[in-house]
Design a protein around this motif. Structure first.
Motif, short mmCIF file in Angstrom:
data_model
loop_
_atom_site.label_atom_id
_atom_site.label_comp_id
_atom_site.label_asym_id
_atom_site.label_seq_id
_atom_site.Cartn_x
_atom_site.Cartn_y
_atom_site.Cartn_z
N GLU A 188 40.87 -5.74 -22.60
CA GLU A 188 39.39 -6.29 -23.15
C GLU A 188 39.04 -5.66 -24.13
N ASP A 189 39.17 -4.28 -24.38
CA ASP A 189 38.94 -3.57 -25.57
C ASP A 189 39.36 -4.26 -26.78
N ILE A 190 40.82 -4.47 -26.55
CA ILE A 190 41.51 -4.91 -27.64
C ILE A 190 41.24 -6.29 -28.09
N ARG A 191 41.10 -7.24 -27.32
CA ARG A 191 40.43 -8.57 -27.34
C ARG A 191 38.91 -8.34 -27.91
N ALA A 192 38.13 -7.61 -27.41
CA ALA A 192 36.83 -7.38 -27.91
C ALA A 192 36.74 -7.25 -29.41
N ALA A 193 37.86 -6.48 -29.79
CA ALA A 193 37.92 -5.88 -31.29
C ALA A 193 38.62 -7.36 -32.13
N GLY A 194 38.75 -8.38 -31.48
CA GLY A 194 39.34 -9.52 -32.19
C GLY A 194 40.59 -9.33 -32.50
N ALA A 195 41.43 -8.65 -31.59
CA ALA A 195 42.78 -8.46 -31.78
C ALA A 195 43.69 -8.91 -30.66
N GLU A 196 45.10 -8.96 -30.78
CA GLU A 196 45.84 -9.33 -29.45
C GLU A 196 46.81 -8.12 -29.39
N PRO A 197 47.10 -7.80 -28.06
CA PRO A 197 48.22 -6.77 -27.91
C PRO A 197 49.43 -7.24 -28.69
N ALA A 198 50.27 -6.27 -29.17
CA ALA A 198 51.78 -6.72 -29.41
C ALA A 198 52.59 -6.92 -28.43
N LYS A 199 53.16 -7.97 -28.56
CA LYS A 199 54.31 -8.43 -27.64
C LYS A 199 55.27 -7.42 -27.42
N SER A 200 55.73 -6.94 -28.79
CA SER A 200 57.01 -6.06 -28.45
C SER A 200 56.41 -4.52 -28.31
N VAL A 201 56.76 -3.92 -27.32
CA VAL A 201 55.85 -2.57 -26.73
C VAL A 201 56.75 -1.55 -26.75
N LEU A 202 58.26 -1.68 -27.17
CA LEU A 202 59.34 -0.67 -26.99
C LEU A 202 59.31 -0.17 -28.57
N ARG A 203 59.77 1.11 -28.47
CA ARG A 203 60.13 1.87 -29.92
C ARG A 203 61.16 1.30 -30.63
N TRP A 247 49.74 -4.27 -19.40
CA TRP A 247 48.74 -3.15 -20.08
C TRP A 247 47.50 -3.16 -19.00
N ASP A 248 46.72 -2.06 -18.97
CA ASP A 248 45.53 -1.78 -18.12
C ASP A 248 44.49 -2.77 -18.48
N ALA A 249 43.97 -3.46 -17.45
CA ALA A 249 43.06 -4.50 -17.77
C ALA A 249 41.82 -4.36 -18.70
N SER A 250 41.33 -2.98 -18.65
CA SER A 250 40.30 -2.46 -19.37
C SER A 250 40.70 -2.35 -20.78
N VAL A 251 41.95 -1.96 -21.08
CA VAL A 251 42.28 -1.75 -22.29
C VAL A 251 42.64 -3.19 -22.92
N PRO A 257 47.22 3.29 -21.14
CA PRO A 257 47.23 3.21 -19.71
C PRO A 257 47.80 1.79 -19.68
N PHE A 258 48.85 1.69 -18.44
CA PHE A 258 49.45 0.54 -18.36
C PHE A 258 49.64 0.68 -16.73
#
Length: 442
Positions: free
Chosen positions: A416-431, A410-414, A376-377
């Motif tokens: 939080e879940d990604i960072r709680a898993a010790g990762a960071e969301p990828a900067k490049s989001v496009l195909r 990205w959705d705020a809850s998403v 979700p975004f």
């Protein structure tokens, strides 16, 4: 108040007439006497203050409301005449874009301009897959339908009925009548009277004969035009008579009837012109071609109706709700919208939309461009306005016409879940295939 303005006009008139003269003075004395004092007095008259002008305007407005309006044209009459002239000029310009004196911009100049956000509005023919300009689409689709008769005359005639006839109510009435004819044949295969249709029948003439493609449909499904004598009458009349081949296969008639009922007009789909740009300071700069502003004949009629309604409301007080409604109507005059979405890495995703398309279409467009299209975004407009994936709201109702820059996150809850898993969301989001065709915004 009227007397006050009359005295001002009279004073100005006398001041500009020059020095006075006694009746006993000669013509020569008029030019010599009092010359220098008059020059000293001839100074520009100081105009009324802003407060006096506002008070005078308010007083005049009150007087005009009390005065009968039978003497000469009113202000609303003048406005109506002006609107009528503007609309006539617009209609002439839209019908004859090459005529001298029009304000239309020639297409070649737009195409060669390197600063346009898009070269124009384009469409894709669903039958041929060809990309077309707006002024080419109707003629191309008609030609594609006509060429389809050589391969599938039944399908081509059905497309012609639904596409060539613009009055949807008349099309529905004619299609329902044809379906009734075919139902009678299918339900009563032994009844001779249902096997033929009188062309001069009033119902046939009023509902079917007026539809383009109806005669081709009857001939394509097995009817033949025959001249037969009329019982108990002199002379002959034309009938559509069902052929022997079609009679022995009644299931085909039922299938063709359903095809006719389920069909929709063939319309060119809007080419999104999806493009991806590198991060740029020009992200919020849009230079649009005239396709985003020019009006078709139908759009000119709609503008005329809206302007006429606006004239009627000029003398009435408007509430906040009325003003907001009028602002929405102003936004509806745009047919297309060019939207850019700024992604977390600064890249820009651009697409063309109908101004009346729903927000859910925009969200679907963005989602299809993402690597992880299931996450979700959020999308935010200028000023931080959060957009909801709503099936009811249209782009123009959210102020996104004729162009807008949106911000993706990205959705705020998403997050939080990604960072709680010790990762960071990828900067490049496009195909990857979209990133491979990335461009520089100029």
């Amino acid at each position: 108040m009227k007397k006050f303005f009359q005295e001002i006009k009279a004073d100005i008139k006398f001041k500009s007439a020059g020095p006075g003269q006694k009746l006993t003075d000669s013509a020569g004395e008029k030019t010599t006497k009092g010359k220098s004092p008059q020059l000293a007095l001839r100074q520009p008259r100081q105009g009324p203050t802003d407060e006096a002008q506002m008070a005078a305007a308010a007083a005049l407005a009150r007087l005009e409301q009390k005065q009968p309006r039978a003497r000469g044209p009113t202000s609303q009459d003048s406005i109506r005449n002006q609107v009528r002239k503007e609309l006539q000029a617009e209609a002439t310009s839209s019908n004859n874009p090459g005529a001298p004196g029009t304000n239309s911009v020639p297409e070649p100049k737009e195409e060669i301009s390197p600063h346009l956000a898009v070269p124009g509005v384009f469409f894709i023919c669903p039958l041929t897959g060809v990309t077309l300009r707006r002024d080419q689409r109707d003629a191309h689709i008609k030609q594609a339908i006509l060429s389809h008769f050589s391969t599938d005359p039944v399908a081509a005639s059905i497309m012609k009925i639904h596409t060539f006839n613009r009055d949807r109510d008349r099309v529905k009435l004619g299609v329902d009548t044809i379906a009734k004819y075919l139902d009678n044949i299918h339900l009563h295969p032994e009844e001779e009277k249902y096997q033929k249709i009188k062309l001069q029948n009033k119902v046939f003439q009023e509902r079917i004969n007026c539809l383009e493609g109806s005669h081709e449909f009857f001939e394509a499904i097995g009817f033949k035009k025959v001249t037969l004598p009329v019982p108990d009458q002199e002379g002959q009349e034309e009938f559509y008579v069902l052929g022997e081949d079609a009679r022995v296969q009644p299931q085909n008639l039922a299938r063709h009837k359903q095809q006719l009922l389920d069909a929709e007009p063939v319309r060119a789909t809007l080419d999104r012109q999806l493009r991806v740009f590198r991060p740029s300071a020009l992200a919020s700069h849009f230079e649009l071609p005239s396709d985003f502003f020019s009006l078709t004949a139908e759009e000119v009629k709609r503008e005329q109706r809206l302007r006429t309604e606006a004239v009627e409301r000029l003398s009435s007080l408007r509430t906040k709700a009325m003003r907001e409604k009028e602002e929405q109507r102003e936004l509806r005059k745009y047919t297309y919208a060019l939207l850019r979405v700024r992604l977390p890495d600064g890249c820009l995703l651009q697409g063309t939309f109908y101004a009346r398309e729903k927000l859910s279409v925009l969200f679907r467009f963005v989602r299809e461009a993402l690597q992880n299209d299931w996450l979700p975004f959020e999308l935010r407009a200028s000023g931080g306005q959060k957009l909801e994936e709503n099936e009811a709201l249209a782009l123009n109702e959210c102020g996104l016409v004729p162009s807008a820059l949106l911000t993706f996150s990205w959705d705020a809850s998403v997050l939080e879940d990604i960072r709680a898993a010790g990762a960071e969301p990828a900067k490049s989001v496009l195909r990857p295939e979209l990133l491979a065709a990335i461009e520089q915004l100029s």
